[in-house]
Design an enzyme around this catalytic site. Structure first.
Site, mmCIF file in Angstrom:
data_model
loop_
_atom_site.group_PDB
_atom_site.id
_atom_site.type_symbol
_atom_site.label_atom_id
_atom_site.label_comp_id
_atom_site.label_asym_id
_atom_site.label_seq_id
_atom_site.Cartn_x
_atom_site.Cartn_y
_atom_site.Cartn_z
ATOM 1 N N ARG A 86 3.494 4.032 -2.918
ATOM 2 C CA ARG A 86 4.853 4.638 -3.386
ATOM 3 C C ARG A 86 4.739 4.824 -4.694
ATOM 4 O O ARG A 86 3.860 4.086 -5.292
ATOM 5 C CB ARG A 86 6.062 4.119 -2.627
ATOM 6 N N LYS A 144 7.347 -2.347 0.067
ATOM 7 C CA LYS A 144 8.658 -2.113 0.388
ATOM 8 C C LYS A 144 8.801 -3.130 1.432
ATOM 9 O O LYS A 144 7.857 -2.888 2.104
ATOM 10 C CB LYS A 144 9.326 -0.459 0.802
ATOM 11 N N HIS A 160 5.443 11.729 -3.566
ATOM 12 C CA HIS A 160 5.685 11.494 -2.836
ATOM 13 C C HIS A 160 4.839 12.025 -2.000
ATOM 14 O O HIS A 160 4.191 12.060 -1.183
ATOM 15 C CB HIS A 160 7.005 10.885 -1.702
ATOM 16 N N ARG A 208 1.727 11.446 -1.389
ATOM 17 C CA ARG A 208 1.601 10.723 -0.127
ATOM 18 C C ARG A 208 1.515 11.519 1.022
ATOM 19 O O ARG A 208 1.147 10.804 2.101
ATOM 20 C CB ARG A 208 3.137 9.772 -0.662
ATOM 21 N N HIS A 263 4.307 1.439 7.189
ATOM 22 C CA HIS A 263 5.303 1.602 8.029
ATOM 23 C C HIS A 263 5.461 -0.035 9.080
ATOM 24 O O HIS A 263 4.398 -0.670 9.005
ATOM 25 C CB HIS A 263 5.424 3.047 8.383
ATOM 26 N N TYR A 309 3.719 12.119 10.455
ATOM 27 C CA TYR A 309 2.677 13.593 9.894
ATOM 28 C C TYR A 309 2.196 14.899 11.027
ATOM 29 O O TYR A 309 1.510 14.905 10.324
ATOM 30 C CB TYR A 309 2.245 12.616 9.081
#
Length: 449
Positions: free
Chosen positions: A181, A206, A273, A276, A299, A308
């Site tokens: 990120r 995150k 982003h 990413r 994640h 994705y």
């Protein structure tokens, strides 16, 4: 003769044991109640404290509970905006007030994400910390299911070639090579790189979780060049203002990506982003296990990573588009009309010469310079190639090569030299002279005998 039984007599079984209620699912139970007391609240709104004091104490409570810095900033802004709109007693805020305020945001054009963040801020501040229970029953708005913007490998290569500085080139390379990120890239330090194991440690990403991503071999040459400036101390991308202990802001990274996108001539809505998204999509298309990609992206839920797979499947499908068969069915060709770009701003008096003798690789050196106080300041390193008669490709060096000259120019003139319109004008002028040079070159074909 009927038998009379006293109503207050205890009920007994036939064996004389006292009767008791069944302990099944429907057995009566004592209700569980949650008691909210004013003294348990972070701020007692019944005393009508001033709004700045309320916001200050709520922010202090979030910091004590180690909320993310960005979350504290967003929540504080949401509280300030709501209190400016609300004019009644603070302890009488109810659900209808919250609904009216959220409707005001929607009518003003706020997105579902903005409304969701506002509702979360009010729920945390008013219900969780002030014990008002004014957001009970309110549900977060539904978000639109949009597909991520994914770049092709050629577009990523064009973006990296369009980077004007060594730092920007390394910045774009790290974004694509690691899938981090933008905030995680900004906080990278030299001590996070393990060159022996070829890993990069992402500290407190995150969700305040650490993870490891791979270190690409192609990053090493660029990092060696950057090592000469930073000596491997502090952040990988330090702040531009020169203050020690501060990293490059995410906003600066967004501007660098936008500048490279404009110079590369890509019309997609590319953000940091997007690298990413492209990182994850290209890994899925190459056959990488989705569980491994989930760990690299950090994640928590696999469902987030599976987004994705939809983009990758659409690209890998074997169904041909009807447009591909249009050329064989119809002889007419479709031509698209492009608008004429705006005229570039003036950069001052310049000198442009194209060497008629090509180099060993077929490129022509372009001698470019700008006059300043009677002195010609050079802008070296420009090369022009003509791969086909109707196309001229211009190779611009990194901005570090022009830095000695740009440092002597005013800020406005320097910005014009870095604008995409200036490079477009140079390409047009170089193309005219190359066509003239190629047209005047003698022919070496043999005469027929």
């Amino acid at each position: 003769m009927s038998r009379l039984v006293a109503t207050d007599a205890p009920r007994l079984y036939s064996n004389g044991q006292p009767w008791r209620n069944a302990r099944g699912r429907d057995a009566p139970r004592q209700a569980v109640e949650t008691e909210f007391k004013a003294e348990h609240a972070v701020v007692n709104l019944s005393t009508q404290p001033p709004i700045p004091l309320v916001v200050k104490r709520l922010v202090r409570e979030l910091r004590i509970r180690f909320y993310a810095v960005k979350t504290v900033k967003n929540y504080r802004s949401a509280w300030v905006r709501f209190f400016r709109w609300y004019r009644g007693p603070l302890d009488q805020i109810d659900q209808e007030d919250i609904r009216e305020y959220l409707e005001l945001l929607v009518n003003g054009g706020a997105s579902s994400s903005e409304v969701s963040v506002t509702l979360s801020a009010l729920r945390t501040g008013l219900d969780k910390l002030c014990l008002l229970r004014c957001t009970v029953g309110l549900v977060s708005p539904r978000k639109s299911n949009r597909s991520p913007v994914v770049m092709s490998k050629k577009e990523i290569q064009r973006m990296m070639e369009a980077a004007r500085t060594l730092r920007d080139k390394l910045l774009l390379s790290v974004l694509y090579a690691t899938g981090l990120r933008v905030s995680e890239v900004a906080r990278l330090q030299w001590t996070d790189f393990d060159f022996d194991r070829q890993q990069i440690r992402v500290q407190l990403g995150k969700g305040k979780k650490d993870r490891y991503v791979m270190l690409a071999d192609d990053l090493l040459p660029l990092m060696r060049q950057l090592w000469q400036h930073t000596k491997g101390i502090g952040y990988l991308f330090p702040s531009e203002d020169g203050r020690s202990g501060r990293h490059l802001s995410p906003r600066r990274i967004q501007r660098a990506v936008k500048r490279a996108r404009v110079l590369a001539g890509i019309n997609k809505a590319i953000t940091p982003h997007s690298f990413r998204h492209s990182f994850a999509t290209h890994l899925i298309e190459s056959g990488t296990d989705i569980r491994f990609i989930q760990k690299l992206l950090g994640h928590t839920n696999l469902e987030t990573t599976s987004l994705y797979t939809k983009v990758a499947q659409m690209k890998a499908t074997a169904v041909a588009s009807p447009l591909d068969r249009l050329g064989s069915e119809s002889p007419a060709s479709v031509q698209s009309s492009a608008r004429k770009p705006p005229s570039p701003p003036s950069v001052g008096r310049m000198r442009l010469e194209v060497d008629p003798n090509p180099n060993s690789n077929g490129s022509h050196a372009v001698n470019l310079g700008i006059w300043r106080d009677g002195e010609l300041l050079p802008l070296p390193g420009v090369l022009a190639t003509m791969p086909r008669p109707d196309w001229v490709s211009l190779q611009i060096p990194l901005q570090d090569t022009w830095e000695p000259t740009l440092r002597r120019l005013p800020a406005m003139q320097r910005e014009r030299l870095e604008s995409p319109q200036f490079f477009s004008l140079v390409q047009q002028e170089v193309a005219k002279r190359l066509v003239r040079i190629r047209g005047s070159a003698p022919s070496h074909s043999k005469k027929p005998q």
